[in-house]
Motif scaffolding. Structure first.
Motif, short mmCIF file in Angstrom:
data_model
loop_
_atom_site.label_atom_id
_atom_site.label_comp_id
_atom_site.label_asym_id
_atom_site.label_seq_id
_atom_site.Cartn_x
_atom_site.Cartn_y
_atom_site.Cartn_z
N ASP A 58 0.84 -1.21 0.00
CA ASP A 58 0.00 0.00 0.00
C ASP A 58 0.87 1.26 0.00
O ASP A 58 0.55 2.25 -0.66
CB ASP A 58 -0.93 -0.01 1.21
N ASP A 59 2.00 1.21 0.73
CA ASP A 59 2.95 2.32 0.70
C ASP A 59 3.50 2.52 -0.72
O ASP A 59 3.66 3.66 -1.19
CB ASP A 59 4.12 2.06 1.66
N LEU A 60 3.80 1.42 -1.40
CA LEU A 60 4.34 1.50 -2.76
C LEU A 60 3.29 2.05 -3.73
O LEU A 60 3.64 2.79 -4.66
CB LEU A 60 4.82 0.12 -3.21
N LEU A 61 2.04 1.70 -3.53
CA LEU A 61 0.96 2.25 -4.37
C LEU A 61 0.91 3.77 -4.24
O LEU A 61 0.74 4.48 -5.23
CB LEU A 61 -0.39 1.65 -3.98
N GLU A 62 1.07 4.25 -3.01
CA GLU A 62 1.07 5.70 -2.82
C GLU A 62 2.30 6.34 -3.46
O GLU A 62 2.22 7.39 -4.10
CB GLU A 62 1.02 6.05 -1.33
N ARG A 69 -4.08 5.07 -2.30
CA ARG A 69 -4.08 4.09 -1.21
C ARG A 69 -5.24 3.15 -1.45
O ARG A 69 -6.36 3.58 -1.73
CB ARG A 69 -4.26 4.77 0.15
N ASP A 70 -4.98 1.84 -1.35
CA ASP A 70 -6.04 0.86 -1.61
C ASP A 70 -5.63 -0.46 -0.96
O ASP A 70 -4.91 -1.26 -1.54
CB ASP A 70 -6.23 0.69 -3.12
N ILE A 71 -6.10 -0.66 0.28
CA ILE A 71 -5.74 -1.87 1.02
C ILE A 71 -6.21 -3.13 0.30
O ILE A 71 -5.51 -4.14 0.27
CB ILE A 71 -6.33 -1.82 2.45
N GLU A 72 -7.41 -3.09 -0.30
CA GLU A 72 -7.92 -4.26 -0.99
C GLU A 72 -7.06 -4.59 -2.21
O GLU A 72 -6.76 -5.75 -2.48
CB GLU A 72 -9.38 -4.03 -1.41
N LEU A 73 -6.66 -3.56 -2.95
CA LEU A 73 -5.77 -3.78 -4.10
C LEU A 73 -4.44 -4.36 -3.63
O LEU A 73 -3.91 -5.30 -4.24
CB LEU A 73 -5.55 -2.45 -4.84
N ALA A 74 -3.89 -3.81 -2.54
CA ALA A 74 -2.63 -4.32 -2.00
C ALA A 74 -2.78 -5.79 -1.57
O ALA A 74 -1.89 -6.61 -1.83
CB ALA A 74 -2.19 -3.47 -0.82
N ALA A 75 -3.90 -6.12 -0.94
CA ALA A 75 -4.14 -7.50 -0.50
C ALA A 75 -4.24 -8.44 -1.69
O ALA A 75 -3.74 -9.58 -1.66
CB ALA A 75 -5.41 -7.57 0.35
N THR A 76 -4.88 -7.98 -2.76
CA THR A 76 -5.00 -8.80 -3.97
C THR A 76 -3.62 -9.07 -4.58
O THR A 76 -3.35 -10.17 -5.06
CB THR A 76 -5.90 -8.09 -5.00
N MET A 77 -2.75 -8.06 -4.55
CA MET A 77 -1.40 -8.22 -5.09
C MET A 77 -0.58 -9.20 -4.25
O MET A 77 0.15 -10.04 -4.80
CB MET A 77 -0.70 -6.87 -5.18
N VAL A 78 -0.69 -9.10 -2.95
CA VAL A 78 0.02 -10.03 -2.06
C VAL A 78 -0.50 -11.45 -2.29
O VAL A 78 0.28 -12.41 -2.34
CB VAL A 78 -0.15 -9.61 -0.59
N GLU A 79 -1.81 -11.58 -2.44
CA GLU A 79 -2.40 -12.89 -2.70
C GLU A 79 -1.88 -13.47 -4.02
O GLU A 79 -1.60 -14.66 -4.13
CB GLU A 79 -3.92 -12.76 -2.74
N ALA A 80 -1.73 -12.61 -5.04
CA ALA A 80 -1.24 -13.07 -6.35
C ALA A 80 0.19 -13.59 -6.26
O ALA A 80 0.59 -14.47 -7.05
CB ALA A 80 -1.32 -11.93 -7.36
N GLY A 81 0.97 -13.06 -5.31
CA GLY A 81 2.36 -13.48 -5.20
C GLY A 81 2.60 -14.58 -4.19
O GLY A 81 3.74 -14.99 -3.97
N ARG A 82 1.53 -15.10 -3.61
CA ARG A 82 1.66 -16.04 -2.50
C ARG A 82 2.47 -17.29 -2.87
O ARG A 82 3.34 -17.72 -2.13
CB ARG A 82 0.26 -16.44 -2.01
N ASP A 83 2.22 -17.89 -4.03
CA ASP A 83 2.89 -19.15 -4.38
C ASP A 83 3.81 -19.00 -5.60
O ASP A 83 4.18 -19.98 -6.23
CB ASP A 83 1.85 -20.24 -4.66
N LYS A 84 4.19 -17.74 -5.92
CA LYS A 84 5.04 -17.51 -7.10
C LYS A 84 6.51 -17.63 -6.71
O LYS A 84 6.90 -17.28 -5.60
CB LYS A 84 4.76 -16.13 -7.70
N LYS A 85 7.33 -18.13 -7.66
CA LYS A 85 8.72 -18.43 -7.36
C LYS A 85 9.68 -17.35 -7.81
O LYS A 85 10.83 -17.31 -7.36
CB LYS A 85 9.11 -19.76 -8.02
#
Length: 316
Positions: A252-256, A262-278
Protein backbone atom coordinates in the motif's frame (compact mmCIF):
# COMPACT_ATOMS: atom_id res chain seq x y z
CA UNK A 1 3.63 -53.94 -15.40
CA UNK A 2 2.08 -57.28 -16.48
CA UNK A 3 0.42 -56.97 -19.85
CA UNK A 4 -3.30 -56.15 -19.64
CA UNK A 5 -3.35 -55.37 -15.90
CA UNK A 6 -4.45 -51.74 -16.45
CA UNK A 7 -7.49 -52.83 -18.48
CA UNK A 8 -8.72 -55.62 -16.15
CA UNK A 9 -11.06 -54.96 -13.24
CA UNK A 10 -11.57 -57.41 -10.44
CA UNK A 11 -15.24 -58.43 -10.21
CA UNK A 12 -16.97 -57.48 -6.97
CA UNK A 13 -18.76 -60.09 -4.97
CA UNK A 14 -22.53 -59.68 -4.60
CA UNK A 15 -22.26 -58.77 -0.92
CA UNK A 16 -19.47 -56.26 -1.49
CA UNK A 17 -21.33 -54.74 -4.42
CA UNK A 18 -24.47 -54.30 -2.33
CA UNK A 19 -22.46 -52.75 0.52
CA UNK A 20 -20.83 -50.22 -1.80
CA UNK A 21 -24.16 -49.36 -3.42
CA UNK A 22 -25.72 -48.91 0.02
CA UNK A 23 -22.88 -46.58 1.17
CA UNK A 24 -23.14 -44.56 -2.05
CA UNK A 25 -26.91 -44.20 -1.62
CA UNK A 26 -26.48 -43.07 2.00
CA UNK A 27 -23.83 -40.53 1.00
CA UNK A 28 -26.05 -39.18 -1.78
CA UNK A 29 -28.99 -38.89 0.59
CA UNK A 30 -26.86 -37.02 3.14
CA UNK A 31 -25.59 -34.63 0.48
CA UNK A 32 -29.12 -34.04 -0.74
CA UNK A 33 -30.32 -33.36 2.80
CA UNK A 34 -27.47 -30.89 3.41
CA UNK A 35 -28.23 -29.09 0.17
CA UNK A 36 -31.90 -28.88 1.10
CA UNK A 37 -31.14 -27.11 4.38
CA UNK A 38 -30.87 -23.35 3.87
CA UNK A 39 -27.45 -21.85 4.64
CA UNK A 40 -27.39 -19.29 7.43
CA UNK A 41 -27.17 -15.82 5.87
CA UNK A 42 -24.66 -13.41 7.30
CA UNK A 43 -26.10 -10.09 8.36
CA UNK A 44 -24.48 -6.85 9.53
CA UNK A 45 -25.77 -3.84 11.41
CA UNK A 46 -25.41 -0.43 9.84
CA UNK A 47 -26.13 3.25 10.39
CA UNK A 48 -25.68 6.45 8.45
CA UNK A 49 -22.58 8.10 9.92
CA UNK A 50 -24.22 11.48 10.51
CA UNK A 51 -27.03 9.80 12.46
CA UNK A 52 -29.88 7.39 11.76
CA UNK A 53 -31.72 4.40 13.21
CA UNK A 54 -29.88 1.08 13.00
CA UNK A 55 -30.53 -1.00 9.89
CA UNK A 56 -29.59 -4.53 8.91
CA UNK A 57 -28.03 -5.67 5.62
CA UNK A 58 -27.43 -9.14 4.22
CA UNK A 59 -27.16 -11.08 0.99
CA UNK A 60 -24.34 -9.10 -0.67
CA UNK A 61 -21.09 -10.33 -2.23
CA UNK A 62 -19.43 -7.11 -3.40
CA UNK A 63 -19.03 -3.52 -2.25
CA UNK A 64 -21.48 -2.40 -4.92
CA UNK A 65 -24.13 -4.82 -3.65
CA UNK A 66 -23.41 -3.78 -0.05
CA UNK A 67 -24.04 -0.12 -0.96
CA UNK A 68 -27.27 -1.12 -2.67
CA UNK A 69 -28.45 -2.95 0.47
CA UNK A 70 -27.53 -0.01 2.73
CA UNK A 71 -29.25 2.43 0.36
CA UNK A 72 -32.39 0.28 0.37
CA UNK A 73 -32.37 0.11 4.18
CA UNK A 74 -32.33 3.91 4.48
CA UNK A 75 -34.36 4.78 1.35
CA UNK A 76 -31.55 6.66 -0.42
CA UNK A 77 -29.84 6.24 -3.80
CA UNK A 78 -26.71 4.00 -3.75
CA UNK A 79 -24.74 6.79 -5.47
CA UNK A 80 -25.27 8.96 -2.37
CA UNK A 81 -22.91 6.71 -0.37
CA UNK A 82 -19.34 7.99 -0.54
CA UNK A 83 -17.59 5.41 1.63
CA UNK A 84 -18.07 3.31 4.75
CA UNK A 85 -16.10 3.02 7.98
CA UNK A 86 -16.08 0.10 10.37
CA UNK A 87 -16.98 0.51 14.05
CA UNK A 88 -16.77 4.32 14.04
CA UNK A 89 -19.00 7.07 12.68
CA UNK A 90 -16.03 9.41 12.30
CA UNK A 91 -14.12 10.07 9.08
CA UNK A 92 -11.28 7.78 10.10
CA UNK A 93 -9.30 6.52 7.11
CA UNK A 94 -7.69 3.82 9.26
CA UNK A 95 -11.17 2.31 9.69
CA UNK A 96 -12.16 2.55 6.03
CA UNK A 97 -14.11 -0.42 4.66
CA UNK A 98 -12.05 -2.17 2.01
CA UNK A 99 -12.55 -5.69 0.77
CA UNK A 100 -12.95 -7.38 4.15
CA UNK A 101 -15.55 -7.08 6.88
CA UNK A 102 -15.19 -8.76 10.25
CA UNK A 103 -18.24 -10.80 11.13
CA UNK A 104 -18.78 -8.60 14.22
CA UNK A 105 -18.11 -5.25 12.50
CA UNK A 106 -20.66 -2.43 12.55
CA UNK A 107 -20.87 -0.51 9.25
CA UNK A 108 -21.24 3.27 9.14
CA UNK A 109 -22.13 4.75 5.74
CA UNK A 110 -20.95 8.29 4.95
CA UNK A 111 -23.22 10.00 2.44
CA UNK A 112 -22.81 13.08 0.26
CA UNK A 113 -23.14 16.44 1.96
CA UNK A 114 -22.48 20.03 0.84
CA UNK A 115 -20.71 20.83 -2.42
CA UNK A 116 -17.80 23.24 -2.59
CA UNK A 117 -15.51 24.68 -5.24
CA UNK A 118 -11.90 25.78 -4.84
CA UNK A 119 -9.32 27.36 -7.15
CA UNK A 120 -5.76 26.19 -6.56
CA UNK A 121 -2.49 27.54 -7.94
CA UNK A 122 -0.24 24.58 -8.61
CA UNK A 123 2.96 26.15 -7.32
CA UNK A 124 4.63 22.78 -6.71
CA UNK A 125 4.84 19.55 -8.71
CA UNK A 126 3.34 17.51 -5.88
CA UNK A 127 -0.04 18.48 -4.45
CA UNK A 128 0.32 16.27 -1.38
CA UNK A 129 -2.90 14.34 -1.98
CA UNK A 130 -3.44 10.61 -1.71
CA UNK A 131 -6.55 9.37 -3.53
CA UNK A 132 -8.62 6.25 -3.01
CA UNK A 133 -12.11 5.21 -4.14
CA UNK A 134 -15.08 3.26 -2.90
CA UNK A 135 -15.15 0.73 -5.74
CA UNK A 136 -18.39 2.15 -7.15
CA UNK A 137 -17.16 5.27 -8.94
CA UNK A 138 -16.52 7.71 -6.10
CA UNK A 139 -12.89 8.84 -5.77
CA UNK A 140 -12.07 10.74 -2.59
CA UNK A 141 -9.16 12.13 -0.60
CA UNK A 142 -7.65 9.63 1.80
CA UNK A 143 -4.66 11.60 3.01
CA UNK A 144 -3.22 15.11 2.91
CA UNK A 145 0.53 15.31 3.41
CA UNK A 146 1.49 17.65 6.22
CA UNK A 147 3.15 20.84 4.95
CA UNK A 148 2.09 20.19 1.35
CA UNK A 149 0.40 22.59 -1.06
CA UNK A 150 -3.07 21.17 -0.36
CA UNK A 151 -2.40 21.22 3.39
CA UNK A 152 -2.38 25.03 3.17
CA UNK A 153 -5.86 25.12 1.60
CA UNK A 154 -8.23 24.52 4.50
CA UNK A 155 -11.31 24.05 2.31
CA UNK A 156 -9.92 20.73 1.06
CA UNK A 157 -10.36 17.93 3.60
CA UNK A 158 -9.81 14.23 4.02
CA UNK A 159 -12.96 12.40 2.92
CA UNK A 160 -13.89 14.93 0.21
CA UNK A 161 -15.17 13.37 -3.01
CA UNK A 162 -13.51 14.82 -6.12
CA UNK A 163 -16.41 15.44 -8.50
CA UNK A 164 -14.62 17.38 -11.24
CA UNK A 165 -11.21 18.78 -12.19
CA UNK A 166 -11.19 21.95 -14.30
CA UNK A 167 -14.79 21.24 -15.28
CA UNK A 168 -14.07 17.64 -16.31
CA UNK A 169 -16.48 15.31 -14.52
CA UNK A 170 -14.54 12.44 -12.94
CA UNK A 171 -17.47 10.63 -11.30
CA UNK A 172 -17.01 6.97 -12.18
CA UNK A 173 -13.23 7.27 -12.53
CA UNK A 174 -10.94 4.95 -10.56
CA UNK A 175 -8.56 6.42 -7.99
CA UNK A 176 -5.47 5.93 -10.18
CA UNK A 177 -7.16 7.75 -13.08
CA UNK A 178 -8.00 10.75 -10.87
CA UNK A 179 -4.46 10.76 -9.44
CA UNK A 180 -3.03 10.74 -12.96
CA UNK A 181 -5.17 13.73 -14.00
CA UNK A 182 -4.04 15.70 -10.95
CA UNK A 183 -0.41 14.84 -11.56
CA UNK A 184 -0.67 15.95 -15.20
CA UNK A 185 -1.83 19.47 -14.26
CA UNK A 186 0.73 22.04 -15.35
CA UNK A 187 2.87 23.65 -12.68
CA UNK A 188 2.31 27.41 -12.37
CA UNK A 189 -1.31 27.18 -13.55
CA UNK A 190 -4.49 27.60 -11.52
CA UNK A 191 -6.99 24.74 -11.59
CA UNK A 192 -10.49 24.28 -10.21
CA UNK A 193 -11.69 21.41 -8.02
CA UNK A 194 -15.35 20.67 -7.39
CA UNK A 195 -15.66 18.66 -4.20
CA UNK A 196 -18.42 17.08 -2.12
CA UNK A 197 -17.80 16.64 1.58
CA UNK A 198 -19.40 13.87 3.66
CA UNK A 199 -22.54 14.73 5.61
CA UNK A 200 -21.60 15.43 9.21
CA UNK A 201 -23.54 15.48 12.44
CA UNK A 202 -23.02 18.58 14.57
CA UNK A 203 -20.74 16.79 17.03
CA UNK A 204 -18.54 15.55 14.16
CA UNK A 205 -17.60 19.07 13.01
CA UNK A 206 -14.00 19.49 14.14
CA UNK A 207 -10.59 20.62 12.81
CA UNK A 208 -9.79 18.85 9.57
CA UNK A 209 -7.88 15.58 9.69
CA UNK A 210 -4.69 14.88 7.76
CA UNK A 211 -5.77 11.28 7.24
CA UNK A 212 -4.78 7.95 8.68
CA UNK A 213 -1.27 6.86 9.53
CA UNK A 214 -1.22 3.38 8.08
CA UNK A 215 1.82 2.30 10.05
CA UNK A 216 -0.29 2.62 13.19
CA UNK A 217 -3.19 0.59 11.81
CA UNK A 218 -3.60 -2.84 13.36
CA UNK A 219 -5.57 -5.50 11.55
CA UNK A 220 -7.10 -7.67 14.25
CA UNK A 221 -7.03 -11.43 13.82
CA UNK A 222 -8.47 -14.50 15.44
CA UNK A 223 -11.87 -14.26 13.74
CA UNK A 224 -13.27 -14.75 10.29
CA UNK A 225 -13.97 -11.98 7.81
CA UNK A 226 -16.19 -11.68 4.80
CA UNK A 227 -13.94 -11.03 1.78
CA UNK A 228 -15.72 -8.98 -0.88
CA UNK A 229 -14.50 -9.38 -4.44
CA UNK A 230 -15.10 -7.33 -7.56
CA UNK A 231 -15.34 -10.59 -9.52
CA UNK A 232 -16.86 -13.73 -8.10
CA UNK A 233 -18.74 -14.44 -4.87
CA UNK A 234 -17.76 -13.24 -1.42
CA UNK A 235 -15.87 -15.77 0.72
CA UNK A 236 -15.31 -16.33 4.43
CA UNK A 237 -11.62 -16.14 5.25
CA UNK A 238 -9.30 -15.84 8.22
CA UNK A 239 -7.75 -12.44 8.90
CA UNK A 240 -4.30 -11.94 7.30
CA UNK A 241 -1.30 -13.49 9.05
CA UNK A 242 1.44 -11.26 10.49
CA UNK A 243 3.53 -11.79 7.36
CA UNK A 244 0.67 -10.97 5.01
CA UNK A 245 -0.33 -7.96 7.11
CA UNK A 246 3.18 -6.49 6.86
CA UNK A 247 3.37 -7.20 3.13
CA UNK A 248 -0.02 -5.58 2.51
CA UNK A 249 1.00 -2.41 4.38
CA UNK A 250 4.27 -2.18 2.43
CA UNK A 251 2.53 -2.70 -0.92
CA UNK A 252 0.00 0.00 0.00
CA UNK A 253 2.95 2.32 0.70
CA UNK A 254 4.34 1.50 -2.76
CA UNK A 255 0.96 2.25 -4.37
CA UNK A 256 1.07 5.70 -2.82
CA UNK A 257 4.70 6.25 -3.83
CA UNK A 258 4.26 5.21 -7.46
CA UNK A 259 0.63 6.08 -8.18
CA UNK A 260 -0.57 8.51 -5.51
CA UNK A 261 -3.30 6.16 -4.29
CA UNK A 262 -4.08 4.09 -1.21
CA UNK A 263 -6.04 0.86 -1.61
CA UNK A 264 -5.74 -1.87 1.02
CA UNK A 265 -7.92 -4.26 -0.99
CA UNK A 266 -5.77 -3.78 -4.10
CA UNK A 267 -2.63 -4.32 -2.00
CA UNK A 268 -4.14 -7.50 -0.50
CA UNK A 269 -5.00 -8.80 -3.97
CA UNK A 270 -1.40 -8.22 -5.09
CA UNK A 271 0.02 -10.03 -2.06
CA UNK A 272 -2.40 -12.89 -2.70
CA UNK A 273 -1.24 -13.07 -6.35
CA UNK A 274 2.36 -13.48 -5.20
CA UNK A 275 1.66 -16.04 -2.50
CA UNK A 276 2.89 -19.15 -4.38
CA UNK A 277 5.04 -17.51 -7.10
CA UNK A 278 8.72 -18.43 -7.36
CA UNK A 279 10.15 -15.43 -9.21
CA UNK A 280 9.26 -11.89 -10.40
CA UNK A 281 8.34 -13.10 -13.91
CA UNK A 282 5.68 -15.49 -12.58
CA UNK A 283 4.43 -12.73 -10.31
CA UNK A 284 4.22 -10.23 -13.19
CA UNK A 285 2.14 -12.69 -15.23
CA UNK A 286 -0.19 -13.28 -12.26
CA UNK A 287 -0.65 -9.51 -11.81
CA UNK A 288 -1.47 -9.05 -15.50
CA UNK A 289 -4.10 -11.78 -15.28
CA UNK A 290 -5.68 -10.38 -12.10
CA UNK A 291 -5.15 -6.63 -12.52
CA UNK A 292 -4.22 -6.02 -16.16
CA UNK A 293 -6.22 -2.76 -16.35
CA UNK A 294 -3.71 -1.00 -14.11
CA UNK A 295 -0.73 -1.54 -16.47
CA UNK A 296 1.78 -1.42 -13.60
CA UNK A 297 5.32 -0.35 -14.59
CA UNK A 298 8.04 -3.01 -14.35
CA UNK A 299 9.95 -1.23 -11.59
CA UNK A 300 6.79 -1.09 -9.46
CA UNK A 301 6.13 -4.82 -9.95
CA UNK A 302 9.74 -5.59 -9.01
CA UNK A 303 9.49 -3.49 -5.83
CA UNK A 304 6.21 -5.17 -4.87
CA UNK A 305 7.80 -8.59 -5.39
CA UNK A 306 10.69 -7.48 -3.16
CA UNK A 307 8.28 -6.28 -0.47
CA UNK A 308 6.47 -9.61 -0.44
CA UNK A 309 9.81 -11.44 -0.20
CA UNK A 310 11.04 -9.15 2.60
CA UNK A 311 7.86 -9.84 4.59
CA UNK A 312 8.28 -13.60 4.17
CA UNK A 313 11.89 -13.38 5.34
CA UNK A 314 10.99 -11.20 8.32
CA UNK A 315 13.01 -8.20 7.15
CA UNK A 316 10.35 -5.63 8.15
Amino acid sequence: MPLGLRGKKKAKSKDTSKLVESEEAAAAAAASSAAAQPRARLHFHTQLAHGSPTGRVEGFSSVRELYERIAHAFHIAPAEIMFCTLNTHRIDMDKLLGGQIGLEDFIFAHIKGPKKEVDILKSEESLGLTITDNGTGCAFIKRIKEGSLIDQIKMVCVGDHIESINGKNVVGYRHYEVAKLLKALEKGQTFKLQLIEPMKAFEMIEPRLKGGNLSETKISRGRETLRLRSKGPATLEEMPSDVEEKAIKKVDDLLEMYMGIRDIELAATMVEAGRDKKNPDEFAVALDEALGDFAFPDEFVFDVWGAIGDAKEGRF
